[in-house]
Design an enzyme around this catalytic site. Structure first.
Site, short mmCIF file in Angstrom:
data_model
loop_
_atom_site.label_atom_id
_atom_site.label_comp_id
_atom_site.label_asym_id
_atom_site.label_seq_id
_atom_site.Cartn_x
_atom_site.Cartn_y
_atom_site.Cartn_z
N ASP A 136 6.63 -58.16 0.53
CA ASP A 136 8.13 -58.21 0.53
C ASP A 136 8.68 -56.78 0.52
OD1 ASP A 136 7.82 -57.65 -2.12
OD2 ASP A 136 8.63 -59.33 -2.96
N HIS A 194 -4.64 -55.95 -2.16
CA HIS A 194 -4.30 -54.67 -3.04
C HIS A 194 -5.54 -54.78 -3.95
CE1 HIS A 194 -2.47 -51.69 -5.45
NE2 HIS A 194 -2.58 -52.60 -6.55
N GLY A 237 9.82 -55.17 -1.97
CA GLY A 237 9.02 -54.26 -3.19
C GLY A 237 7.64 -53.60 -2.76
N ASP A 239 4.25 -53.98 -3.74
CA ASP A 239 3.22 -54.91 -4.37
C ASP A 239 3.79 -55.92 -5.18
OD1 ASP A 239 1.32 -53.35 -2.98
OD2 ASP A 239 0.75 -52.03 -4.62
N ASN A 294 -0.98 -58.46 2.50
CA ASN A 294 -1.51 -57.12 2.23
C ASN A 294 -2.62 -57.31 1.07
OD1 ASN A 294 -2.04 -54.27 1.77
ND2 ASN A 294 -0.86 -54.18 0.04
N LYS A 324 1.14 -46.94 4.80
CA LYS A 324 2.31 -46.88 4.83
C LYS A 324 3.20 -47.93 4.55
CE LYS A 324 2.39 -42.56 6.76
NZ LYS A 324 0.87 -42.21 6.43
N LEU A 325 4.22 -47.80 4.02
CA LEU A 325 5.35 -48.95 3.57
C LEU A 325 6.16 -49.37 4.86
CD1 LEU A 325 6.42 -47.75 -0.10
CD2 LEU A 325 4.85 -49.43 0.84
N VAL A 326 6.07 -50.41 5.32
CA VAL A 326 6.87 -50.54 6.52
C VAL A 326 8.30 -50.77 6.03
CG1 VAL A 326 5.07 -51.96 7.67
CG2 VAL A 326 6.57 -52.99 6.10
#
EC number: 2.1.2.2
Length: 206
Positions: free
Chosen positions: A144, A112, A146, A148, A110, A94-96
């Site tokens: 941040d 990736h 964006g 990734d 994160n 999930k994107l915070v």
């Protein structure tokens, strides 16, 4: 010996990256204490791994909230309650949102499964294969606003074999990704770090 650095790890699935951190943190010299493991869904192996290790867990499902903003605020409060110095996304899908990023700015990591800035998003290995690259890998970065796009902490490279499919390449990347995550979370905890433009500098930080 100084007290270990508290971290919170966020997961969405099987938790193999989390397991690597659990095993590393069992050594006092590693300098990290996993204060809690959070997830965005119930019944996953990642939570079971934490529970077997005696680590507190919590779940915040997006569908239980009226908006992503209220979910983000609740997740932020859950994580903040453990006062972590680092938050690690270890397969958290999930994107915070802004509240979380503001609270943990510069401290949310994160891992990736692609060599950023190439192949962002959730299909890194597939996109790398489709493009025909000869090497793939994993990137540890500071999250941040964006997708990734954050400052890169570390990268590791794995070869792309002629007979690779997505499953085979993904597994090979994971084998390199796990020790990289363990090494750099430990170093950042023990040595300190600073973000200088697009660089992360380890050590020598007050």
């Amino acid at each position: 010996m100084t007290a270990p650095t508290p971290i919170v790890v966020l997961v969405s699935g099987s938790g193999t990256l989390l397991q690597a951190l659990i095993e590393a943190s069992a050594d006092p010299a590693y300098g990290v204490r996993i204060a809690a493991v959070g997830a965005d869904r119930d019944g996953i192996e990642g939570l079971a791994r934490a529970e077997r290790a005696g680590i507190p867990t919590f779940v915040r499902r997006v569908r239980d909230f009226t908006s992503r903003e209220t979910w983000d605020a609740a997740l932020t409060a859950d994580v903040a309650a453990y006062e972590p110095e680092l938050v690690v996304s270890a397969g958290f899908l999930k994107l915070v949102g802004p509240a979380f990023l503001a609270r943990f700015a510069g401290r949310y990591l994160n891992s990736h499964n692609a060599l950023l800035p190439a192949f962002p998003g959730i299909h890194g290995p597939r996109d790398a294969l489709d493009y025909g690259v000869k090497v793939a890998g994993a990137t540890l970065f500071v999250v941040d606003e964006g997708v990734d796009t954050g400052v890169i902490v570390a990268q590791c490279v794995v070869p792309v074999e002629d007979d690779d499919d997505v499953e085979a390449l993904t597994e090979r990347i994971k084998q390199a990704e796990r020790p990289q995550l363990v090494e750099y979370v430990g170093r950042m905890a023990r040595e300190g770090f600073a973000i200088d433009g697009r660089r992360v500098r380890l050590g020598g930080v007050d």
